[in-house]
Design a protein around this motif. Structure first.
Motif, PDB file in Angstrom:
ATOM      1  N   PHE A 149       0.830  -1.201   0.000  1.00  0.00           N
ATOM      2  CA  PHE A 149       0.000   0.000   0.000  1.00  0.00           C
ATOM      3  C   PHE A 149       0.867   1.256   0.000  1.00  0.00           C
ATOM      4  CE2 PHE A 149      -2.211   3.304   2.495  1.00  0.00           C
ATOM      5  CZ  PHE A 149      -3.241   3.570   1.613  1.00  0.00           C
ATOM      6  N   SER A 150       1.919   1.259   0.784  1.00  0.00           N
ATOM      7  CA  SER A 150       2.825   2.403   0.839  1.00  0.00           C
ATOM      8  C   SER A 150       3.538   2.601  -0.491  1.00  0.00           C
ATOM      9  CB  SER A 150       3.833   2.208   1.962  1.00  0.00           C
ATOM     10  OG  SER A 150       4.727   3.280   2.002  1.00  0.00           O
ATOM     11  N   LEU A 151       3.923   1.518  -1.143  1.00  0.00           N
ATOM     12  CA  LEU A 151       4.572   1.605  -2.449  1.00  0.00           C
ATOM     13  C   LEU A 151       3.625   2.174  -3.496  1.00  0.00           C
ATOM     14  CD1 LEU A 151       7.056   0.890  -4.233  1.00  0.00           C
ATOM     15  CD2 LEU A 151       5.933  -1.305  -4.636  1.00  0.00           C
ATOM     16  N   ILE A 152       2.407   1.671  -3.534  1.00  0.00           N
ATOM     17  CA  ILE A 152       1.423   2.153  -4.502  1.00  0.00           C
ATOM     18  C   ILE A 152       1.082   3.610  -4.244  1.00  0.00           C
ATOM     19  CG2 ILE A 152      -0.973   1.876  -5.273  1.00  0.00           C
ATOM     20  CD1 ILE A 152      -0.595  -1.140  -4.812  1.00  0.00           C
ATOM     21  N   LEU A 153       0.924   3.973  -2.978  1.00  0.00           N
ATOM     22  CA  LEU A 153       0.621   5.359  -2.626  1.00  0.00           C
ATOM     23  C   LEU A 153       1.761   6.296  -3.018  1.00  0.00           C
ATOM     24  CD1 LEU A 153      -1.565   7.077  -1.250  1.00  0.00           C
ATOM     25  CD2 LEU A 153      -0.272   6.811   0.859  1.00  0.00           C
ATOM     26  N   SER A 154       2.995   5.879  -2.818  1.00  0.00           N
ATOM     27  CA  SER A 154       4.134   6.701  -3.204  1.00  0.00           C
ATOM     28  C   SER A 154       4.196   6.905  -4.715  1.00  0.00           C
ATOM     29  CB  SER A 154       5.447   6.063  -2.722  1.00  0.00           C
ATOM     30  OG  SER A 154       5.520   6.066  -1.335  1.00  0.00           O
ATOM     31  N   ILE A 155       3.908   5.857  -5.461  1.00  0.00           N
ATOM     32  CA  ILE A 155       3.926   5.974  -6.921  1.00  0.00           C
ATOM     33  C   ILE A 155       2.813   6.897  -7.400  1.00  0.00           C
ATOM     34  CG2 ILE A 155       3.566   4.675  -9.053  1.00  0.00           C
ATOM     35  CD1 ILE A 155       5.020   2.340  -7.705  1.00  0.00           C
ATOM     36  N   ILE A 156       1.620   6.758  -6.843  1.00  0.00           N
ATOM     37  CA  ILE A 156       0.487   7.598  -7.261  1.00  0.00           C
ATOM     38  C   ILE A 156       0.747   9.065  -6.929  1.00  0.00           C
ATOM     39  CG2 ILE A 156      -1.936   8.107  -6.770  1.00  0.00           C
ATOM     40  CD1 ILE A 156      -2.374   5.086  -6.514  1.00  0.00           C
ATOM     41  N   VAL A 157       1.239   9.330  -5.727  1.00  0.00           N
ATOM     42  CA  VAL A 157       1.510  10.718  -5.331  1.00  0.00           C
ATOM     43  C   VAL A 157       2.629  11.303  -6.178  1.00  0.00           C
ATOM     44  CG1 VAL A 157       2.349  12.161  -3.432  1.00  0.00           C
ATOM     45  CG2 VAL A 157       0.602  10.456  -3.012  1.00  0.00           C
ATOM     46  N   PHE A 158       3.632  10.495  -6.531  1.00  0.00           N
ATOM     47  CA  PHE A 158       4.702  10.990  -7.395  1.00  0.00           C
ATOM     48  C   PHE A 158       4.171  11.377  -8.771  1.00  0.00           C
ATOM     49  CE2 PHE A 158       8.021  10.319 -10.580  1.00  0.00           C
ATOM     50  CZ  PHE A 158       8.967  11.211 -10.119  1.00  0.00           C
ATOM     51  N   ALA A 187       8.781  19.797  -5.675  1.00  0.00           N
ATOM     52  CA  ALA A 187      10.025  19.042  -5.854  1.00  0.00           C
ATOM     53  C   ALA A 187      10.371  18.265  -4.593  1.00  0.00           C
ATOM     54  CB  ALA A 187      11.162  19.992  -6.226  1.00  0.00           C
ATOM     55  N   ILE A 188      10.175  18.855  -3.431  1.00  0.00           N
ATOM     56  CA  ILE A 188      10.435  18.151  -2.173  1.00  0.00           C
ATOM     57  C   ILE A 188       9.481  16.972  -2.021  1.00  0.00           C
ATOM     58  CG2 ILE A 188      10.287  18.380   0.338  1.00  0.00           C
ATOM     59  CD1 ILE A 188      11.330  21.262  -0.035  1.00  0.00           C
ATOM     60  N   LEU A 189       8.214  17.147  -2.391  1.00  0.00           N
ATOM     61  CA  LEU A 189       7.251  16.049  -2.324  1.00  0.00           C
ATOM     62  C   LEU A 189       7.653  14.910  -3.265  1.00  0.00           C
ATOM     63  CD1 LEU A 189       4.544  14.959  -1.259  1.00  0.00           C
ATOM     64  CD2 LEU A 189       3.443  16.155  -3.155  1.00  0.00           C
ATOM     65  N   MET A 190       8.129  15.246  -4.448  1.00  0.00           N
ATOM     66  CA  MET A 190       8.557  14.204  -5.381  1.00  0.00           C
ATOM     67  C   MET A 190       9.796  13.477  -4.860  1.00  0.00           C
ATOM     68  SD  MET A 190       7.743  15.656  -9.193  1.00  0.00           S
ATOM     69  CE  MET A 190       9.007  16.868  -9.180  1.00  0.00           C
ATOM     70  N   ILE A 191      10.705  14.181  -4.217  1.00  0.00           N
ATOM     71  CA  ILE A 191      11.889  13.532  -3.645  1.00  0.00           C
ATOM     72  C   ILE A 191      11.479  12.581  -2.519  1.00  0.00           C
ATOM     73  CG2 ILE A 191      13.984  13.970  -2.292  1.00  0.00           C
ATOM     74  CD1 ILE A 191      14.305  16.545  -3.980  1.00  0.00           C
ATOM     75  N   ILE A 192      10.524  13.000  -1.695  1.00  0.00           N
ATOM     76  CA  ILE A 192      10.028  12.129  -0.622  1.00  0.00           C
ATOM     77  C   ILE A 192       9.382  10.877  -1.202  1.00  0.00           C
ATOM     78  CG2 ILE A 192       8.285  11.961   1.215  1.00  0.00           C
ATOM     79  CD1 ILE A 192       8.895  14.923   1.827  1.00  0.00           C
ATOM     80  N   CYS A 193       8.634  11.033  -2.283  1.00  0.00           N
ATOM     81  CA  CYS A 193       8.002   9.880  -2.928  1.00  0.00           C
ATOM     82  C   CYS A 193       9.039   8.933  -3.516  1.00  0.00           C
ATOM     83  CB  CYS A 193       7.039  10.344  -4.014  1.00  0.00           C
ATOM     84  SG  CYS A 193       5.577  11.145  -3.367  1.00  0.00           S
ATOM     85  N   VAL A 194      10.094   9.473  -4.108  1.00  0.00           N
ATOM     86  CA  VAL A 194      11.151   8.622  -4.661  1.00  0.00           C
ATOM     87  C   VAL A 194      11.834   7.832  -3.552  1.00  0.00           C
ATOM     88  CG1 VAL A 194      13.421   8.699  -5.783  1.00  0.00           C
ATOM     89  CG2 VAL A 194      11.525   9.996  -6.734  1.00  0.00           C
ATOM     90  N   GLY A 207      10.475   6.965  -0.709  1.00  0.00           N
ATOM     91  CA  GLY A 207       9.506   5.952  -0.289  1.00  0.00           C
ATOM     92  C   GLY A 207       9.452   4.770  -1.237  1.00  0.00           C
ATOM     93  N   VAL A 208       9.527   5.035  -2.524  1.00  0.00           N
ATOM     94  CA  VAL A 208       9.522   3.947  -3.510  1.00  0.00           C
ATOM     95  C   VAL A 208      10.791   3.115  -3.380  1.00  0.00           C
ATOM     96  CG1 VAL A 208       9.663   3.452  -5.990  1.00  0.00           C
ATOM     97  CG2 VAL A 208       7.981   5.074  -5.146  1.00  0.00           C
ATOM     98  N   ILE A 209      11.928   3.761  -3.213  1.00  0.00           N
ATOM     99  CA  ILE A 209      13.186   3.024  -3.080  1.00  0.00           C
ATOM    100  C   ILE A 209      13.169   2.134  -1.836  1.00  0.00           C
ATOM    101  CG2 ILE A 209      15.655   3.296  -2.615  1.00  0.00           C
ATOM    102  CD1 ILE A 209      15.563   5.771  -4.434  1.00  0.00           C
ATOM    103  N   ILE A 210      12.708   2.672  -0.719  1.00  0.00           N
ATOM    104  CA  ILE A 210      12.668   1.887   0.521  1.00  0.00           C
ATOM    105  C   ILE A 210      11.713   0.709   0.388  1.00  0.00           C
ATOM    106  CG2 ILE A 210      11.906   1.944   2.927  1.00  0.00           C
ATOM    107  CD1 ILE A 210      13.001   4.806   3.037  1.00  0.00           C
ATOM    108  N   ASN A 211      10.524   0.936  -0.120  1.00  0.00           N
ATOM    109  CA  ASN A 211       9.535  -0.141  -0.202  1.00  0.00           C
ATOM    110  C   ASN A 211       9.854  -1.140  -1.303  1.00  0.00           C
ATOM    111  OD1 ASN A 211       7.839   0.663   1.933  1.00  0.00           O
ATOM    112  ND2 ASN A 211       7.082   2.310   0.648  1.00  0.00           N
TER     113      ASN A 211
END
Length: 79
Positions: free
Chosen positions: A4-13, A40-47, A49-53
């Motif tokens: 869920f966290s991975l999918i949410l990070s991808i969608i928000v990105f 840009a900060i939000l996109m970096i946070i999403c990236v 999150g995707v890398i971690i998950n």
């Protein structure tokens, strides 16, 4: 939960990238620069999150679960 966290990070990105491209400032107002910096900060946070998950899901899919039984659950016969 990790999925869920991975999918949410991808969608928000994807959504933040859409608004970043759509609202790219033509003028150099301070408000526009702050808005772009926040996107840009939000996109970096999403990236991040995707890398971690992604690494956790990839590691989890390569492992196999084995059921190991020890002798503690067996009843001991008394003589």
């Amino acid at each position: 939960m990790r999925l869920f966290s991975l999918i949410l990070s991808i969608i928000v990105f994807i959504i933040s990238l859409y608004f970043f491209v759509l609202e790219f400032p033509v003028s150099g107002d301070v408000n526009d620069l702050i808005y772009i910096a926040l996107l840009a900060i939000l996109m970096i946070i999403c990236v991040v999150g995707v890398i971690i998950n992604w690494s956790l899901l990839k590691k989890r899919s390569n492992t196999m679960v084995f059921f190991v039984s020890n002798g503690f659950s067996k009843k001991i016969s008394q003589k």
